[in-house]
Motif scaffolding. Structure first.
Motif, PDB file in Angstrom:
ATOM      1  N   UNK A  67      -0.703  -9.211   2.979  1.00 57.89           N
ATOM      2  CA  UNK A  67      -0.102  -8.053   2.314  1.00 57.89           C
ATOM      3  C   UNK A  67       1.210  -7.674   2.992  1.00 57.89           C
ATOM      4  N   UNK A  68       2.035  -6.935   2.253  1.00 61.87           N
ATOM      5  CA  UNK A  68       3.300  -6.462   2.790  1.00 61.87           C
ATOM      6  C   UNK A  68       3.167  -5.089   3.421  1.00 61.87           C
ATOM      7  N   UNK A  69       3.941  -4.853   4.481  1.00 59.87           N
ATOM      8  CA  UNK A  69       3.870  -3.606   5.255  1.00 59.87           C
ATOM      9  C   UNK A  69       5.259  -3.208   5.730  1.00 59.87           C
ATOM     10  N   UNK A  70       5.562  -1.908   5.674  1.00 61.50           N
ATOM     11  CA  UNK A  70       6.731  -1.373   6.371  1.00 61.50           C
ATOM     12  C   UNK A  70       6.312  -1.146   7.821  1.00 61.50           C
ATOM     13  N   UNK A  71       6.734  -2.043   8.693  1.00 59.40           N
ATOM     14  CA  UNK A  71       6.264  -2.032  10.081  1.00 59.40           C
ATOM     15  C   UNK A  71       7.265  -1.335  11.009  1.00 59.40           C
ATOM     16  N   UNK A  72       6.750  -0.471  11.837  1.00 59.57           N
ATOM     17  CA  UNK A  72       7.556   0.142  12.885  1.00 59.57           C
ATOM     18  C   UNK A  72       7.308  -0.644  14.169  1.00 59.57           C
ATOM     19  N   UNK A  73       8.347  -1.314  14.644  1.00 63.03           N
ATOM     20  CA  UNK A  73       8.226  -2.127  15.847  1.00 63.03           C
ATOM     21  C   UNK A  73       8.169  -1.230  17.085  1.00 63.03           C
ATOM     22  N   UNK A  74       7.696  -1.781  18.211  1.00 62.55           N
ATOM     23  CA  UNK A  74       7.618  -0.983  19.439  1.00 62.55           C
ATOM     24  C   UNK A  74       8.950  -0.382  19.873  1.00 62.55           C
ATOM     25  N   UNK A  75      10.066  -1.055  19.523  1.00 65.98           N
ATOM     26  CA  UNK A  75      11.387  -0.532  19.905  1.00 65.98           C
ATOM     27  C   UNK A  75      11.927   0.492  18.905  1.00 65.98           C
ATOM     28  N   UNK A  76      11.119   0.845  17.896  1.00 63.49           N
ATOM     29  CA  UNK A  76      11.524   1.838  16.919  1.00 63.49           C
ATOM     30  C   UNK A  76      12.165   1.279  15.670  1.00 63.49           C
ATOM     31  N   UNK A 117       0.800  -1.229   0.000  1.00 59.24           N
ATOM     32  CA  UNK A 117       0.000   0.000   0.000  1.00 59.24           C
ATOM     33  C   UNK A 117       0.836   1.284   0.000  1.00 59.24           C
ATOM     34  N   UNK A 118       2.148   1.134   0.023  1.00 59.45           N
ATOM     35  CA  UNK A 118       3.031   2.305  -0.001  1.00 59.45           C
ATOM     36  C   UNK A 118       3.886   2.362  -1.257  1.00 59.45           C
ATOM     37  N   UNK A 119       4.010   1.209  -1.943  1.00 53.90           N
ATOM     38  CA  UNK A 119       5.046   1.062  -2.939  1.00 53.90           C
ATOM     39  C   UNK A 119       6.326   0.601  -2.270  1.00 53.90           C
ATOM     40  N   UNK A 120       7.232   0.055  -3.076  1.00 57.54           N
ATOM     41  CA  UNK A 120       8.457  -0.525  -2.521  1.00 57.54           C
ATOM     42  C   UNK A 120       9.576   0.492  -2.339  1.00 57.54           C
ATOM     43  N   UNK A 158       8.901   2.342 -10.587  1.00 58.68           N
ATOM     44  CA  UNK A 158       9.193   3.372  -9.587  1.00 58.68           C
ATOM     45  C   UNK A 158      10.613   3.870  -9.842  1.00 58.68           C
ATOM     46  N   UNK A 159      10.713   5.048 -10.424  1.00 52.98           N
ATOM     47  CA  UNK A 159      12.005   5.602 -10.809  1.00 52.98           C
ATOM     48  C   UNK A 159      12.771   4.585 -11.664  1.00 52.98           C
ATOM     49  N   UNK A 160      13.924   4.115 -11.201  1.00 50.06           N
ATOM     50  CA  UNK A 160      14.721   3.198 -12.014  1.00 50.06           C
ATOM     51  C   UNK A 160      14.314   1.738 -11.840  1.00 50.06           C
ATOM     52  N   UNK A 161      13.353   1.457 -10.981  1.00 50.86           N
ATOM     53  CA  UNK A 161      12.953   0.081 -10.706  1.00 50.86           C
ATOM     54  C   UNK A 161      11.766  -0.305 -11.587  1.00 50.86           C
ATOM     55  N   UNK A 162      11.961  -1.293 -12.439  1.00 53.27           N
ATOM     56  CA  UNK A 162      10.923  -1.796 -13.329  1.00 53.27           C
ATOM     57  C   UNK A 162      10.529  -3.190 -12.831  1.00 53.27           C
TER      58      UNK A 162
END
Length: 260
Positions: free
Chosen positions: A81-90, A44-47, A201-205
């Motif tokens: 789904x994939x997610x960029x997750x922020x863990x409780x420890x940052x 949902x964010x893009x890679x 996304x930019x140079x990534x195909x």
């Protein structure tokens, strides 16, 4: 189990827009009587969001997971789904999130094999993930994990019958990706699905070519470069059939110095 792979081309760094598009996929899945809807890595964010991670990474109870859980409950679907997750420890992890058909978060897997720039931003996971569901035991891996046979083997030895891998793989790797997924399936005599993405996304195909392979390595469903969906019926009886004449997991031997 009926599995739908959604090979999407998310709008870069616009999770709200991408989440809005999820509802139409859920409707399509329900019409086809799908059990599980699977989406790509960082769906949902893009890679290619490394410089935007401070703003786009979320805790497991953040707006992305909450929105997906609401739709999973509304439509009675499992959603991966994939997610960029922020863990409780940052720390940040490149995660795969599984929501059940009641909107409950039932599994998180943190990518173990980080690729290229990921090392600068994400912390690698340390644990494998196999979760028991009403339609079988699911194992999770992510993208670069596909290229290490040990990951799928560990999942299969832990009982995984269906291995699912949200992915953001790029050109020119389409045929290599297909070969690797088929090999992981035949080596472990289980089902393996790679849910890749499309677009640029930019140079990534991104190379698309999402694939579901069966226990004998047969291709059960495959997409091309363009966004799209494919639905596959997964019959777990195929695993026992595949293991009738040879059972690799049972016959596997671990050699040490004494055996040489």
């Amino acid at each position: 189990m009926k599995l739908m792979i959604a090979q999407t081309n998310p709008v870069w760094a616009e999770p709200t827009t991408n989440l809005e598009a999820l509802e139409s996929l859920c409707r399509l899945a329900v019409e086809a009587k799908v059990d599980l809807l699977a989406l790509p890595e960082l769906a949902f964010t893009g890679y290619n969001i490394f410089e935007r991670l401070d703003a786009l990474a979320e805790a497991i109870d953040g707006s992305i997971v909450t929105a997906v859980a609401s739709l999973a409950d509304k439509y009675g679907l499992y959603v991966l789904f994939g997610l960029a997750e922020r863990r409780p420890n940052g720390e940040l992890s490149n995660a795969a999130i599984l929501i059940d058909d009641h909107g409950q978060h039932i599994a998180t897997y943190d990518k173990r094999y980080l690729w290229d720039r990921e090392h600068q931003f994400f912390t690698a996971g340390k644990e494998s993930c196999v979760v028991d569901t009403r339609f079988g035991k699911l194992g999770l891996m992510i993208c670069y994990d596909n290229e290490f046979p040990e990951v799928a083997r560990e999942l299969a030895q832990a009982g995984a019958q269906i291995i699912l891998s949200p992915t953001a793989n790029m050109l020119p790797n389409a045929e290599r990706q297909v070969l690797q997924i088929r090999t992981r399936a035949i080596d472990n005599q289980c089902f393996v699905a790679c849910i890749n993405r499309s677009g640029v996304e930019e140079s990534l195909h991104y190379c698309g070519n999402s694939i579901v392979a069966g226990p004998d390595g047969e291709v059960l469903g495959r997409l091309g470069l363009a966004p799209g969906t494919v639905i596959v019926d997964i019959d777990l009886a195929r695993i026992d059939e595949s293991r009738t004449h040879q059972d690799y997991l049972k016959d596997l031997r671990i050699f040490d110095g004494a055996d040489l």
